[in-house]
Scaffold this motif. Structure first.
Motif, PDB file in Angstrom:
ATOM      1  N   SER A   1      35.629  29.329  47.072  1.00 20.82           N
ATOM      2  CA  SER A   1      36.032  28.237  46.069  1.00 20.82           C
ATOM      3  C   SER A   1      36.951  27.541  46.774  1.00 20.82           C
ATOM      4  O   SER A   1      37.193  26.364  46.168  1.00 20.82           O
ATOM      5  N   ALA A   2      37.745  27.879  47.777  1.00 22.61           N
ATOM      6  CA  ALA A   2      38.329  26.566  48.493  1.00 22.61           C
ATOM      7  C   ALA A   2      37.566  25.565  48.929  1.00 22.61           C
ATOM      8  O   ALA A   2      38.045  24.475  48.832  1.00 22.61           O
ATOM      9  N   HIS A   3      36.569  25.767  49.591  1.00 21.37           N
ATOM     10  CA  HIS A   3      35.438  24.897  50.018  1.00 21.37           C
ATOM     11  C   HIS A   3      35.243  23.898  48.763  1.00 21.37           C
ATOM     12  O   HIS A   3      34.862  22.859  48.972  1.00 21.37           O
ATOM     13  N   LEU A   4      34.912  24.240  47.586  1.00 20.47           N
ATOM     14  CA  LEU A   4      34.724  23.647  46.265  1.00 20.47           C
ATOM     15  C   LEU A   4      35.927  22.825  46.012  1.00 20.47           C
ATOM     16  O   LEU A   4      35.694  21.459  45.662  1.00 20.47           O
ATOM     17  N   CYS A   5      37.091  23.193  46.055  1.00 24.16           N
ATOM     18  CA  CYS A   5      38.393  22.030  46.208  1.00 24.16           C
ATOM     19  C   CYS A   5      38.090  21.224  46.904  1.00 24.16           C
ATOM     20  O   CYS A   5      38.678  20.074  46.441  1.00 24.16           O
ATOM     21  N   LEU A   6      38.122  21.591  48.428  1.00 22.78           N
ATOM     22  CA  LEU A   6      38.029  20.535  49.082  1.00 22.78           C
ATOM     23  C   LEU A   6      36.990  19.431  49.098  1.00 22.78           C
ATOM     24  O   LEU A   6      37.279  18.248  49.225  1.00 22.78           O
ATOM     25  N   ALA A   7      35.832  19.905  48.555  1.00 20.74           N
ATOM     26  CA  ALA A   7      34.597  18.877  48.256  1.00 20.74           C
ATOM     27  C   ALA A   7      35.037  18.014  47.259  1.00 20.74           C
ATOM     28  O   ALA A   7      34.890  16.838  47.178  1.00 20.74           O
ATOM     29  N   ARG A   8      36.078  18.465  46.127  1.00 27.49           N
ATOM     30  CA  ARG A   8      36.235  17.395  44.957  1.00 27.49           C
ATOM     31  C   ARG A   8      37.437  16.498  45.368  1.00 27.49           C
ATOM     32  O   ARG A   8      37.410  15.253  45.343  1.00 27.49           O
ATOM     33  N   LEU A   9      38.205  17.010  46.375  1.00 30.97           N
ATOM     34  CA  LEU A   9      39.501  16.074  46.972  1.00 30.97           C
ATOM     35  C   LEU A   9      38.953  15.171  47.854  1.00 30.97           C
ATOM     36  O   LEU A   9      39.168  13.945  47.705  1.00 30.97           O
ATOM     37  N   ALA A  10      37.790  15.487  48.655  1.00 28.48           N
ATOM     38  CA  ALA A  10      37.192  14.872  49.507  1.00 28.48           C
ATOM     39  C   ALA A  10      36.429  13.699  48.904  1.00 28.48           C
ATOM     40  O   ALA A  10      36.293  12.327  49.218  1.00 28.48           O
ATOM     41  N   LYS A  11      35.731  14.088  47.833  1.00 27.41           N
ATOM     42  CA  LYS A  11      35.045  12.967  47.035  1.00 27.41           C
ATOM     43  C   LYS A  11      35.915  12.036  46.596  1.00 27.41           C
ATOM     44  O   LYS A  11      35.430  10.819  46.422  1.00 27.41           O
ATOM     45  N   ARG A  12      37.188  12.523  46.023  1.00 29.15           N
ATOM     46  CA  ARG A  12      37.834  11.455  45.331  1.00 29.15           C
ATOM     47  C   ARG A  12      38.440  10.521  46.149  1.00 29.15           C
ATOM     48  O   ARG A  12      38.777   9.417  46.025  1.00 29.15           O
ATOM     49  N   PHE A  13      39.105  11.102  47.406  1.00 26.55           N
ATOM     50  CA  PHE A  13      39.845  10.322  48.345  1.00 26.55           C
ATOM     51  C   PHE A  13      39.337  10.125  49.634  1.00 26.55           C
ATOM     52  O   PHE A  13      40.026   9.067  50.289  1.00 26.55           O
ATOM     53  N   GLY A  14      38.122  10.665  50.004  1.00 21.75           N
ATOM     54  CA  GLY A  14      37.529  10.018  51.154  1.00 21.75           C
ATOM     55  C   GLY A  14      37.752  11.225  52.100  1.00 21.75           C
ATOM     56  O   GLY A  14      38.961  11.850  52.462  1.00 21.75           O
TER      57      GLY A  14
ATOM     58  N   GLN B   1      42.690  33.584  40.787  1.00 21.14           N
ATOM     59  CA  GLN B   1      41.822  34.486  39.788  1.00 21.14           C
ATOM     60  C   GLN B   1      41.526  33.389  38.684  1.00 21.14           C
ATOM     61  O   GLN B   1      40.529  33.549  37.790  1.00 21.14           O
ATOM     62  N   GLN B   2      42.386  32.214  38.515  1.00 26.30           N
ATOM     63  CA  GLN B   2      41.913  31.307  37.529  1.00 26.30           C
ATOM     64  C   GLN B   2      41.014  30.382  38.256  1.00 26.30           C
ATOM     65  O   GLN B   2      40.389  29.470  37.439  1.00 26.30           O
ATOM     66  N   ALA B   3      40.719  30.121  39.418  1.00 24.58           N
ATOM     67  CA  ALA B   3      39.797  29.381  40.222  1.00 24.58           C
ATOM     68  C   ALA B   3      38.365  29.185  39.307  1.00 24.58           C
ATOM     69  O   ALA B   3      38.073  28.108  39.070  1.00 24.58           O
ATOM     70  N   PRO B   4      37.681  30.127  39.053  1.00 24.09           N
ATOM     71  CA  PRO B   4      36.392  29.987  38.128  1.00 24.09           C
ATOM     72  C   PRO B   4      36.698  29.039  37.030  1.00 24.09           C
ATOM     73  O   PRO B   4      35.706  28.051  36.692  1.00 24.09           O
ATOM     74  N   ASN B   5      37.424  29.443  36.133  1.00 20.41           N
ATOM     75  CA  ASN B   5      37.791  28.679  34.978  1.00 20.41           C
ATOM     76  C   ASN B   5      38.144  27.315  35.114  1.00 20.41           C
ATOM     77  O   ASN B   5      37.782  26.261  34.500  1.00 20.41           O
ATOM     78  N   ILE B   6      39.193  26.911  36.200  1.00 23.77           N
ATOM     79  CA  ILE B   6      39.636  25.563  36.660  1.00 23.77           C
ATOM     80  C   ILE B   6      38.333  24.790  37.118  1.00 23.77           C
ATOM     81  O   ILE B   6      38.000  23.458  36.485  1.00 23.77           O
ATOM     82  N   LEU B   7      37.661  25.470  38.020  1.00 20.32           N
ATOM     83  CA  LEU B   7      36.649  24.604  38.449  1.00 20.32           C
ATOM     84  C   LEU B   7      35.429  24.276  37.423  1.00 20.32           C
ATOM     85  O   LEU B   7      34.806  23.203  37.828  1.00 20.32           O
ATOM     86  N   ASN B   8      35.131  25.201  36.641  1.00 16.37           N
ATOM     87  CA  ASN B   8      34.141  24.974  35.735  1.00 16.37           C
ATOM     88  C   ASN B   8      34.535  24.124  34.609  1.00 16.37           C
ATOM     89  O   ASN B   8      33.634  23.575  33.990  1.00 16.37           O
ATOM     90  N   ASN B   9      35.618  23.919  34.285  1.00 18.83           N
ATOM     91  CA  ASN B   9      36.245  23.051  33.222  1.00 18.83           C
ATOM     92  C   ASN B   9      37.008  21.760  33.535  1.00 18.83           C
ATOM     93  O   ASN B   9      37.482  21.006  32.799  1.00 18.83           O
ATOM     94  N   SER B  10      37.071  21.433  35.059  1.00 22.16           N
ATOM     95  CA  SER B  10      37.503  20.440  35.432  1.00 22.16           C
ATOM     96  C   SER B  10      36.501  19.525  36.002  1.00 22.16           C
ATOM     97  O   SER B  10      35.540  19.857  36.373  1.00 22.16           O
TER      98      SER B  10
END
Length: 321
Positions: A71-84, A22-31
């Motif tokens: 939201s899980a896909h959004l987290c994965l996209a950010r990890l992939a962009k950072r680490f490849g 439930q914290q995902a929207p806030n974390i993804l918007n502010n990180s």
């Protein structure tokens, strides 16, 4: 940011995983959403930290548990962009999301083949090896899971997680001696893991019902005692200790039977009685203080509290009779 997002969500109760999701929207918007793939730039960035990436990964796992795949896909996209995309952990997380999205066995078989292909190119990709093991197990192919884990441990014999998974697989097949051996290997690597001591005690208690009861009960008593010595409010440790002492006191012939000279002997009846009383007292305290809502006694799962209460009531009924 919730501290629970810095711990693996597989160890969190469902309610906590839901709270994290439930914290995902806030974390993804502010990180940070767009980060540099440069190691040097990441060191200079004030918005990046190890805590951020741990949060993204654990949030992703909680989101999959609660069904928020977008939201899980959004987290994965950010990890992939950072680490490849070729980062081993990112590859495993990508596979996990594919597994979560799969709707039938045929799709899972395709994912399994993708894992096999990755491992042909890089047999030492441990995150993918473990995902393959987990997928095989979820598909009901337990013997193949066991074989894959044994191969993994031949290469990485100090992988405590793999030994623990192997123990659980053996236990699910009723292979108690193999399960006990595998969990003992975990304790070689993590001797102070009180939860593992208690889990080994549970396996030994189950094994005592099939063969060599005195030896298994004596060892179970030792493991549960060690568990609560390391963590003096660990409910499962006290619960297991209570079960073991109850069995020894109700079946004195098992306690009196001699073990082999090189094996741990069952303690005297007086010692077992004292351990039983200590376990009873502590379980009663945990149930009482948790039920009363005391602040420092709310970390237990309701199912554990219910089981402890029922065990105490059952013991009380026997005492009255």
């Amino acid at each position: 940011m919730s501290s629970s997002l810095l711990r693996p969500p597989s160890h969190l109760p469902p309610a906590t995983a839901l709270h994290n999701s439930q914290q995902a929207p806030n974390i993804l918007n502010n990180s940070p959403g767009a980060v540099s793939t440069s190691v040097i730039q990441s060191l200079l960035s004030t918005s990046e930290s190890q805590e951020l990436w741990t949060t993204y990964e654990n949030l992703l796992l909680s989101l999959l548990r609660t069904g928020d795949d977008d939201s899980a896909h959004l987290c994965l996209a950010r990890l992939a962009k950072r680490f490849g995309d070729d980062n081993e952990r990112v590859m495993a997380l990508k596979g996990l999301i594919k597994e979560a999205d799969a709707n039938d066995t045929a799709t899972l078989e395709i994912i399994l083949k993708e894992y096999d292909q990755i491992l042909q190119d890089n047999p030492t990709n441990l995150p993918i090896v473990k995902r393959r093991v987990a997928l095989l197990r979820s598909m009901g192919r337990t013997p193949e899971s066991i074989t894959a884990l044994i191969s993994l441990l031949d290469v990485s014999p100090t992988d405590a997680e793999a030994w623990a998974e192997l123990a659980d697989l053996y236990f699910s097949q009723g292979l108690y001696s193999q399960a006990i051996f595998a969990l003992e290997e975990v304790l070689v690597l993590q001797p102070n893991a009180w939860n593992v001591h208690a889990r080994l005690g549970e396996m030994l208690l189950m094994a005592s019902k099939t063969s060599d009861a005195p030896r298994h009960l004596a060892e179970a008593l030792k493991r549960f005692s060690r568990s609560i010595e390391l963590c003096d409010d660990y409910l499962r440790g006290y619960y297991g200790l209570k079960l073991t002492t109850t069995q020894l006191l109700s079946e004195p012939q098992k306690a009196s039977k001699q073990t082999e000279p090189d094996e741990l002997a069952v303690p005297s009846s007086a010692t077992v009685q004292k351990l039983d009383e200590a376990a009873t007292e502590k379980l009663a305290e945990i149930v009482r203080r948790h039920t009363a809502g005391e602040r420092d006694w709310q970390g237990y799962e309701e199912a554990e509290i219910t089981a402890a209460r029922e065990l105490l009531e059952k013991a009380s009924e026997k005492t009255v009779r």
